[in-house]
Scaffold this motif. Structure first.
Motif, PDB file in Angstrom:
ATOM      1  N   ARG A  45       9.203 -23.662  -5.562  1.00 18.39           N
ATOM      2  CA  ARG A  45       8.049 -24.783  -6.399  1.00 18.39           C
ATOM      3  C   ARG A  45       9.010 -24.283  -7.882  1.00 18.39           C
ATOM      4  NH1 ARG A  45       1.904 -24.408  -4.260  1.00 18.39           N
ATOM      5  NH2 ARG A  45       2.021 -24.492  -1.443  1.00 18.39           N
ATOM      6  N   ALA A  46       9.129 -23.288  -8.191  1.00 18.59           N
ATOM      7  CA  ALA A  46       9.350 -23.535 -10.001  1.00 18.59           C
ATOM      8  C   ALA A  46      10.765 -23.920 -10.038  1.00 18.59           C
ATOM      9  CB  ALA A  46       9.311 -21.450 -10.448  1.00 18.59           C
ATOM     10  N   GLN A  47      11.603 -23.581  -9.558  1.00 18.25           N
ATOM     11  CA  GLN A  47      12.771 -25.397  -9.457  1.00 18.25           C
ATOM     12  C   GLN A  47      12.948 -25.646  -9.098  1.00 18.25           C
ATOM     13  OE1 GLN A  47      14.857 -22.688  -5.982  1.00 18.25           O
ATOM     14  NE2 GLN A  47      15.949 -21.523  -7.578  1.00 18.25           N
ATOM     15  N   GLU A  48      11.821 -26.424  -7.852  1.00 14.45           N
ATOM     16  CA  GLU A  48      11.183 -27.890  -8.254  1.00 14.45           C
ATOM     17  C   GLU A  48      10.822 -28.559  -9.372  1.00 14.45           C
ATOM     18  OE1 GLU A  48       8.410 -30.227  -5.904  1.00 14.45           O
ATOM     19  OE2 GLU A  48       9.708 -29.131  -4.112  1.00 14.45           O
ATOM     20  N   GLN A  49      10.270 -27.450  -9.969  1.00 16.53           N
ATOM     21  CA  GLN A  49       9.897 -27.957 -11.310  1.00 16.53           C
ATOM     22  C   GLN A  49      10.958 -28.317 -12.955  1.00 16.53           C
ATOM     23  OE1 GLN A  49       5.819 -25.499 -12.418  1.00 16.53           O
ATOM     24  NE2 GLN A  49       4.736 -26.799 -11.254  1.00 16.53           N
ATOM     25  N   LEU A  50      11.641 -28.004 -12.122  1.00 18.28           N
ATOM     26  CA  LEU A  50      12.692 -26.924 -13.390  1.00 18.28           C
ATOM     27  C   LEU A  50      13.985 -27.597 -13.020  1.00 18.28           C
ATOM     28  CD1 LEU A  50      13.322 -23.950 -13.509  1.00 18.28           C
ATOM     29  CD2 LEU A  50      11.937 -24.820 -15.703  1.00 18.28           C
ATOM     30  N   THR A  51      14.018 -28.669 -12.214  1.00 19.17           N
ATOM     31  CA  THR A  51      15.162 -29.710 -11.606  1.00 19.17           C
ATOM     32  C   THR A  51      14.194 -30.885 -12.234  1.00 19.17           C
ATOM     33  OG1 THR A  51      15.825 -28.399  -9.792  1.00 19.17           O
ATOM     34  CG2 THR A  51      15.666 -31.230  -9.653  1.00 19.17           C
ATOM     35  N   ARG A  52      12.945 -31.342 -12.380  1.00 14.10           N
ATOM     36  CA  ARG A  52      12.153 -32.939 -12.433  1.00 14.10           C
ATOM     37  C   ARG A  52      12.707 -32.689 -13.761  1.00 14.10           C
ATOM     38  NH1 ARG A  52       7.076 -32.390  -9.895  1.00 14.10           N
ATOM     39  NH2 ARG A  52       7.681 -30.462  -8.978  1.00 14.10           N
ATOM     40  N   ARG A  53      12.823 -31.733 -14.566  1.00 18.41           N
ATOM     41  CA  ARG A  53      12.241 -31.223 -16.160  1.00 18.41           C
ATOM     42  C   ARG A  53      14.030 -32.002 -16.783  1.00 18.41           C
ATOM     43  NH1 ARG A  53       8.978 -26.338 -17.997  1.00 18.41           N
ATOM     44  NH2 ARG A  53       6.914 -26.286 -16.959  1.00 18.41           N
ATOM     45  N   THR A  54      14.730 -31.689 -15.492  1.00 14.56           N
ATOM     46  CA  THR A  54      16.017 -31.991 -16.500  1.00 14.56           C
ATOM     47  C   THR A  54      16.645 -33.771 -16.373  1.00 14.56           C
ATOM     48  OG1 THR A  54      17.247 -31.265 -14.689  1.00 14.56           O
ATOM     49  CG2 THR A  54      16.707 -30.120 -16.389  1.00 14.56           C
TER      50      THR A  54
END
Length: 92
Positions: A83-92
């Motif tokens: 979930r954290a990786q998914e959130q980071l991916t959406r931020r970039t």
């Protein structure tokens, strides 16, 4: 020795953590009662051959208890990382 009750570091997070546990263990293929997600530990224990029962489990070894907790906790950690990786991916 008396068993101590572990508390989460964030007050009020119990409901969210219980929901995460229920969701993760359901995805792992276990039947989970959403009202009592902690009950899944008995199903996990039975599957891996650990004699966990309701009430006093003072005769369990540390290794046995760790096998049950590790299976549940490990799955939860993997999901939190995903979930954290998914959130980071959406931020970039």
């Amino acid at each position: 020795m008396a068993r101590r009750r572990r508390r989460l570091a964030v007050p009020g997070a119990e409901e969210g953590v219980s929901a995460l546990k229920a969701d993760v263990m359901r995805k792992e293929g276990y039947l989970v009662d959403p009202q009592r997600p902690d009950e899944v530990k008995y199903e996990v224990a039975k599957e891996i051959g650990v004699p966990l029962k309701r009430g006093d489990n003072g005769k369990l070894t540390t290794e046995e208890a760790g096998q049950v907790g590790g299976k549940i906790g490990g799955a939860m950690v993997r999901e939190m990382i995903r979930r954290a990786q998914e959130q980071l991916t959406r931020r970039t």
